[in-house]
Design an enzyme around this catalytic site. Structure first.
Site, PDB file in Angstrom:
ATOM      1  N   ASP A 138      -5.250   5.068   0.522  1.00 12.07           N
ATOM      2  CA  ASP A 138      -4.134   4.843   1.454  1.00 12.07           C
ATOM      3  C   ASP A 138      -4.529   5.054   2.914  1.00 12.07           C
ATOM      4  O   ASP A 138      -3.849   5.779   3.646  1.00 12.07           O
ATOM      5  CB  ASP A 138      -2.967   5.778   1.110  1.00 12.07           C
ATOM      6  CG  ASP A 138      -2.661   5.826  -0.367  1.00 12.07           C
ATOM      7  OD1 ASP A 138      -2.652   4.761  -0.991  1.00 12.07           O
ATOM      8  OD2 ASP A 138      -2.412   6.921  -0.899  1.00 12.07           O
ATOM      9  N   GLU A 158       5.423  -1.529  -1.802  1.00 10.29           N
ATOM     10  CA  GLU A 158       5.208  -0.245  -1.137  1.00 10.29           C
ATOM     11  C   GLU A 158       4.272  -0.474   0.050  1.00 10.29           C
ATOM     12  O   GLU A 158       3.970  -1.602   0.414  1.00 10.29           O
ATOM     13  CB  GLU A 158       4.613   0.769  -2.123  1.00 10.29           C
ATOM     14  CG  GLU A 158       3.273   0.356  -2.708  1.00 10.29           C
ATOM     15  CD  GLU A 158       2.728   1.377  -3.689  1.00 10.29           C
ATOM     16  OE1 GLU A 158       3.158   2.551  -3.632  1.00 10.29           O
ATOM     17  OE2 GLU A 158       1.872   1.020  -4.515  1.00 10.29           O
TER      18      GLU A 158
END
Length: 982
Positions: free
Chosen positions: A36, A212
């Site tokens: 991420d 997301e």
């Protein structure tokens, strides 16, 4: 190979100072797992704020299989050397967070008015939400960060992404989930820890599939909202644009296609005049819960759209003297392979299976002014070794240095070898390492490094130069109450036939995790988060006298499902039984499945349940049970089986019985096209929709070295086989090999074909090779995939020819490679009466052979939609879903588009060189329009585009007739079909 946690964190906290990592290639960090990544530029330096995956969680920690205890951060000035600044926040420092939850997911950091604000999702102690978003502040981008004592009120969710506009207004994007409203945006107050107004749904993106990873950036007054979505090809990064940060946005397309990840999460950043896309993959670990961040350059089209980014091994940056060069992150390779490092090295990659005269190319190395001194090589060898020659340009280019590599004691024992430079060069050059020696395999290589006068080598050592590993940065502690809840490993008892085996009470497990069972099952534990090639072992099962009957398992699956194999002794032992598990309707929807034993055993044995399927999160298992005709009580219903109807697992068809190649399950013979995606077994490859100049259908893609595919029921007749042909595509830098074997993976080789680069993954070619082996009758075949690394080539179909089948030696329509003839073929000219009769037959839903290049059928008079199959149009379905691609046939090189009622998507079709229609999604912006009108029938809209147009367009007015410019006329026949008449 799985390294210990201490090695994984080898110098993360070396005496609590940061270390220097000279890793300019992908992944950019390998000493710990990072995911991420959010990249930011502060004061001319680039900083990356990722999450941190670890593999020390027990069964009660983490969530969704992820184990994430803290946050590290990294920075660079040259995009080659990355500094790990250590842990900047621990999970137990969050004042409002639950303790020891291992749930610190994707963060972000932003600068405003002299303060750096660090945003992160955490598990709240008050249990008010799955995740809340917290904030910490600092006066420096590297911390220390001071916690705000409360989470941001009024919002809940994951993946905070920050954006500050030119006017100083700050916006927070966050969320994840399915359907509209899964992703949110809200303006922040000036204090950056409170929201201003109410959150709004992000409008204008695709709402299908889980979404997301919100991230917004601005370029040339355009706001780009980017996010990750599970589409038809799993996780891909998509984007939409707007003229303000709140939207609504207009969907534009894909920024990065799925790269085989279980997930993806990204950020875009401009640094020193170049744009970059940061993302993560799991190539280092082989586990999609243990990820590593990567970066590649990106570019924009003139109209501002993003050119989809293709991930590379090479990565970015230009290493120089003193830097570690991981040559396994190559730009070209021959006679060597890349794999994960084994032995006394950190997590990463190596070159291995290096043969004599093998070589590997590495682009863009800066030799400075040419004052070269010494070349170092980190290598391991279990043979007599050999030499590594460093050359520039090509494998025959000027020689700079030769390093002799000796036996190090084993293939996993690493040593550093060195030699003086004998040649010189300067500036930025491509290098080629050439390997020479006498043994079949010479040595393994992890990295090379060269020194130059007045250029100091890195003053920070790497892990493999450190004898003592530091203490880990995470604590794995549970209360006595929690410890009592953790499933115990297998005890001393013996399980007998008919007993329930709670396989979570295991003696060993890999690529799966134990978690509490959800209703409607009894309280207990399950094996979940199951990945392909995972396994769980259970000792001491008494099979008695044998006479085994059924293998039962209580399972659930909310996604793809897979195969559960019961094996003896080891994960590679004999298979006793195999259950094919389908989607049960949800992870909490349990089914009792049963199959007969295919192999017998008796006495007390150890068993291993092996898990197979496509990717991760295949299915859950609660318990298994074995029955035997020698134990009558085992044949009776167990209390845990009550209320469940036993579902028989589909059984593989016995050998020599035809398996589906078409809907009629006919045996495939010489001359037939074998649609190889209709397989009966697959490994290290995936089935995906065909793209490019092929007909609608599926292909075998994501093919990795060592993968295979099984196809049952091929009739080779009397033998006398001649050739095999295959339709393939490839954008790989090296040739791959397709090997055909009979009956098993180690069976006789029938033929072997080299697969070249065809010019792109969507550019298809027919390759052929003579059949060198012999066989006859009905046999099973195995396609073995060989090459260097991953993504070797795509495969659409196979075809065999035989001297006994004369028609098999004639070209098949799918083999045509010449351009489509735009003139009407002789013998296929239709009279007006013939054309009218054909249109009436289509309206009645009849199956009709249709000459290519003349007609498009939309909807039949019986309410069925039509699809193209080969050269025929057949009635297909009552309703239209994503899998129905309609009847589409292009004529005279024009392109037809149809809008689906079900998916609201435009599809365009064109003829490839074989005269077969190809369907592709509509992308981009219109230009060079032809003046076409259009027809609307109910909710179906369609339009034509001409040769020099790039796109299709749907207008808003109805007309009953169509005319086209440039000498072509378009007419409507009833409301069922239309054709172009020259």
């Amino acid at each position: 190979m799985k390294l210990s946690f201490f090695k994984m964190l080898h110098i993360t906290l070396c005496f609590f100072i940061y270390c220097n990592l000279a890793l300019g290639q992908n992944p950019i960090v390998t000493h710990i797992y990072t995911a991420d990544p959010t990249a930011r530029v502060f004061d001319g330096r680039l900083y990356v704020y990722p999450s941190h995956d670890v593999d020390v969680c027990n069964e009660l920690q983490g969530s969704n299989g992820f184990c994430m205890p803290d946050y590290h951060m990294f920075s660079t000035e040259d995009m080659v050397n990355w500094k790990d600044h250590g842990v900047i926040m621990d999970q137990n420092e969050v004042p409002w967070g639950a303790k020891d939850q291992y749930g610190m997911w994707a963060p972000d950091c932003i600068y405003k008015d002299g303060t750096y604000y660090y945003y992160y999702p955490g598990v709240p102690a008050d249990k008010s939400a799955f995740r809340r978003i917290g904030v910490a502040t600092s006066k420096n981008p590297t911390g220390p960060f001071k916690q705000v004592d409360h989470y941001i009120k009024g919002i809940q969710g994951i993946d905070p992404g920050l954006f500050i506009d030119d006017d100083g207004k700050a916006y927070l994007y966050y969320g994840g989930g399915n359907g509209k409203g899964a992703l949110k945006v809200v303006e922040l107050k000036d204090n950056m820890v409170e929201i201003k107004g109410q959150p709004k749904d992000v409008e204008g993106i695709i709402y299908e599939g889980y979404r997301e990873a919100s991230f917004l950036f601005k370029r040339n007054d355009t706001y780009y909202f980017t996010y990750a979505r599970i589409g038809k090809n799993n996780y891909q990064i998509e984007y939409a644009t707007a003229d303000n940060p709140m939207g609504p946005f207009e969907y534009k397309g894909i920024a990065m296609e799925n790269i085989g990840n279980g997930t993806n999460h990204h950020s875009f950043v401009e640094y020193k005049g170049e744009w970059y896309l940061f993302y993560h993959d799991w190539s280092v670990s082989g586990n999609n819960r243990l990820r590593s961040m990567c970066v590649d350059k990106m570019e924009f089209n003139e109209d501002g759209t993003i050119i989809p980014v293709k991930p590379t091994l090479r990565g970015i940056g230009t290493p120089k003297a003193g830097d570690i060069i991981q040559i396994d992150r190559h730009s070209g390779i021959e006679k060597a392979k890349v794999s994960s490092v084994e032995g006394n090295q950190p997590r990463g990659f190596q070159l291995h299976y290096i043969e004599n005269n093998a070589w590997v190319k590495f682009d863009r190395v800066n030799f400075g002014d040419g004052t070269l001194q010494e070349l170092k090589v980190r290598a391991a060898s279990g043979s007599n070794g050999g030499t590594l020659e460093l050359r520039t340009g090509t494998q025959d280019g000027p020689l700079l240095a030769t390093v002799t590599i000796e036996n190090t004691g084993s293939w996993k024992t690493w040593k550093t070898f060195a030699a003086k430079f004998t040649g010189t060069t300067k500036g930025i050059k491509d290098i080629v390492c050439v390997f020479k020696g006498k043994d079949p395999y010479l040595f393994n290589v992890n990295w090379i490094k060269f020194s130059a006068k007045d250029v100091p080598e890195s003053d920070k050592i790497l892990a493999y130069e450190t004898e003592e590993a530091p203490a880990p940065s995470v604590k794995n502690k549970l209360s006595a109450e929690d410890l009592a809840k953790v499933p115990k490993k297998r005890g001393e008892g013996i399980t007998k036939i008919g007993d329930i085996i709670q396989i979570d009470e295991h003696n060993g497990i890999e690529k799966a995790r134990i978690s509490p069972t959800q209703k409607p099952q009894p309280k207990g534990f399950q094996v979940g988060h199951i990945n392909d090639k995972g396994w769980i072992k259970y000792d001491r099962v008494d099979f008695g006298k044998g006479n085994l009957k059924d293998f039962k398992a209580m399972v659930s699956a909310g996604e793809r499902g897979g195969t559960l194999e019961l094996r003896l002794d080891t994960k590679d032992g004999p298979i006793l039984a195999s259950i094919d598990i389908q989607n049960t309707g949800g992870w909490n929807k349990w089914k009792l499945m049963s199959v007969p034993f295919s192999k017998q055993t008796k006495g007390v044995k150890n068993i291993v349940c092996t898990f197979k399927g496509d990717g991760a999160n295949l299915y859950n298992v609660n318990w298994i049970r074995i029955t035997s005709s020698s134990v009558p009580n085992s044949l009776k219903e167990h209390p845990l089986e009550k209320g469940y109807t036993i579902v028989d697992s589909p059984q593989k068809k016995p050998k020599n019985i035809a398996v589906s190649n078409t809907k009629e399950n006919s045996i495939v013979k010489a001359g037939d096209i074998i649609q190889i995606d209709k397989h009966s077994g697959i490994d290290n490859a995936r089935i995906t929709p065909t793209e490019g100049d092929q007909p609608p259908g599926n292909q075998v893609g994501y093919i990795n070295d060592g993968g295979w595919l099984k196809y049952e029921g091929v009739d080779f007749g009397k033998g006398k086989l001649k050739t095999m042909k295959a339709m393939v595509s490839s954008a790989a830098s090296q040739e791959g090999i397709l090997e055909i074997r009979i009956d098993s993976l180690t069976g006789p080789v029938l033929t072997s074909i080299k697969i070249p680069n065809t010019g792109g993954w969507k550019s298809w070619k027919v390759v052929s090779a003579p059949i060198t082996g012999k066989t006859k009758g009905i046999k099973d075949i195995y396609c073995l995939f060989k090459g260097n690394g991953k993504n070797l080539y795509n495969l659409n179909w196979l075809r065999f020819s035989s001297d006994h089948v004369s028609s098999s030696k004639k070209p098949h329509p799918l083999e045509k490679v010449k351009s489509v003839n735009t003139s009407t073929p002789s013998g296929n000219i239709e009279t007006p009466k013939d054309r009218a009769r054909r249109l009436r037959d289509i309206a009645k839903g009849k199956k009709i052979g249709v000459p290519l290049g003349q007609i498009v059928a939309i909807k039949s008079g019986v309410g069925k939609y039509l699809s193209v199959q080969g050269e025929n149009i057949t009635a297909s379905a009552d309703t239209v879903g994503e899998q129905e691609r309609f009847a589409i046939l292009s004529v005279r090189e024009n392109i037809v588009a149809i809008k689906s009622m079900a998916t609201n998507k435009l599809f365009s079709a064109r003829l490839n060189q074989d005269g077969i229609p190809v369907i592709a999604s509509h992308k981009g912006e219109p230009k060079d329009w032809e003046k076409f009108t259009w027809q609307k029938i109910g909710d179906i809209q369609f339009t034509l585009k001409a040769n020099n147009s790039d796109l299709v367009q749907v207008n808003d007015n109805n007309q009953n007739s169509l005319t086209a410019g440039k000498g072509s006329k378009l007419s409507i026949k009833a409301i069922l079909a239309f054709e172009i008449i020259k």
